[in-house]
Design an enzyme around this catalytic site. Structure first.
Site, short mmCIF file in Angstrom:
data_model
loop_
_atom_site.label_atom_id
_atom_site.label_comp_id
_atom_site.label_asym_id
_atom_site.label_seq_id
_atom_site.Cartn_x
_atom_site.Cartn_y
_atom_site.Cartn_z
CG HIS A 83 9.40 1.42 -1.57
ND1 HIS A 83 8.48 2.29 -1.04
CD2 HIS A 83 9.23 1.43 -2.91
CE1 HIS A 83 7.76 2.82 -2.03
NE2 HIS A 83 8.20 2.32 -3.16
CE LYS A 112 7.92 1.51 -7.69
NZ LYS A 112 7.19 1.81 -6.42
#
Length: 358
Positions: A98, A80
């Site tokens: 992302h 992450k």
């Protein structure tokens, strides 16, 4: 087997709350060490494997957060987002950033790489010649998302169960299935469920969980959504689980205005979870939910409509999802000494392409 130039792989400790997965298990770390790679592992109590397992695999244990002092040629491996900072990034990082679809903060992150001379190898864009991802958590994301959606619905329809509260990890999928089944058995009825994106990895995981529970299930994929939404049929179900990976703009499946219609729908789990980008097929919310606070109400009425949008759902099953992902990723980590070839070149190209948009 040997490599001409061994890689330095630095497994960082995750800083995201409730993140318990790892992209590299001790068994797969052994395979990397055995062919001459140097593997450093930051200490972490959150992973499903103790630090000692990595030490036994031949890895060097280092302190959490020390990746910033890693050798310049090290590959920093994680899952992450990085801790918030403005510091330039000088290493090559492998994680789910992302940042390639216009999500919140993408420009700031990429500027840090440009300033530091590092590079981003986004694991989401690690694809083969056919454009198919070679390592993904999709199945377990769908499986966990379906389970959480079922729990949320049961909380609404049981006289004994409270509303869905903070989530914790399960030891394995059988324990999760048993928990969902017990909750559902305590309800007077079962939900009618729709899964969109049922033909993909994520959709298959969601379908597996719901079939274990024996609920009424509607499966949609490309053919059913080809005409473009919003879709009246979604409102006729109790639960929607969205598993679609969107790479180009499409008409939304639902809109805020559409929710004002008469509906049965009361729970949405958006497994794809892309609230800040322009490609979200469920533009009903602007921020993710979390393990600590999994639900947000997005519409009032009878029934009210709650949304689940947790961007690391596989942490509900950290060991199984880590084992699966690590085994998929390992063949490519074994070839990390050639980062300008194969799948690594493809994701590097995507980074360079997005960097130009700055």
């Amino acid at each position: 087997m040997s490599v001409s130039t061994p890689s330095i792989i630095w497994l960082r400790a995750e800083s995201k709350a409730f993140e318990r997965r790892t992209p590299l298990t001790p068994a797969d770390a052994t395979a990397l060490v055995d062919i001459g790679n140097k593997v450093f592992v930051e200490r972490s109590e959150a992973r499903p494997y103790p630090d000692d397992y990595y030490a036994s695999a031949g890895c060097s244990l280092v302190e959490a957060g020390s990746w910033e002092t890693a050798p310049p040629d090290a590959f920093i491996l994680g899952l992450k987002e990085l801790p918030e900072s403005t510091q330039p990034l000088r290493h090559r990082h492998l994680f789910f950033a992302h940042a390639f679809k216009g999500q919140s903060g993408w420009q700031e992150l990429l500027r840090r790489f440009r300033q530091g001379g590092g590079a981003l190898y986004d694991l989401e864009y690690l694809v083969d010649g056919d454009g198919r991802r070679v390592a993904a958590f999709g199945h377990w994301a769908g499986f966990a998302g379906a389970a959480v959606a079922s729990m949320a619905w049961c909380g609404r329809h049981s006289a004994e169960l409270p509303d869905l509260a903070s989530l914790t990890a399960y030891p394995d999928k059988d324990a999760l299935i048993d928990s969902c089944r017990r909750q559902l058995n305590g309800c007077s009825s079962a939900p009618k469920v729709m899964v969109i994106g049922s033909a993909g990895r994520c959709g298959a995981g969601a379908t597996e969980l719901f079939r274990e529970l024996g609920v009424e299930l509607t499966l949609w994929d490309l053919e059913e959504t080809r005409a473009g939404g919003p879709f009246e049929e979604i409102l006729e179900h109790d639960v929607l689980v969205n598993c679609v990976f969107v790479s180009k703009p499409i008409p939304p499946f639902l809109t805020p205005e559409f929710l004002n219609r008469s509906r049965r729908l009361s729970i949405i789990c958006d497994v794809s979870c892309d609230p800040s980008g322009d490609l979200n097929p469920l533009p009903l919310y602007t921020q993710c939910t979390s393990f600590a606070d999994p639900l947000q109400q997005i519409a009032e009425g009878d029934p009210p409509l709650d949304l689940i949008a947790i961007d690391h759902l596989p942490s509900l099953l950290p060991k199984e999802s880590s084992d699966d992902f690590s085994s998929q990723l390992l063949p490519y980590l074994l070839r990390l000494n050639a980062p300008d070839e194969g799948v690594w070149a493809a994701t590097r190209h995507k980074y360079e392409q997005t960097l130009q948009e700055l």
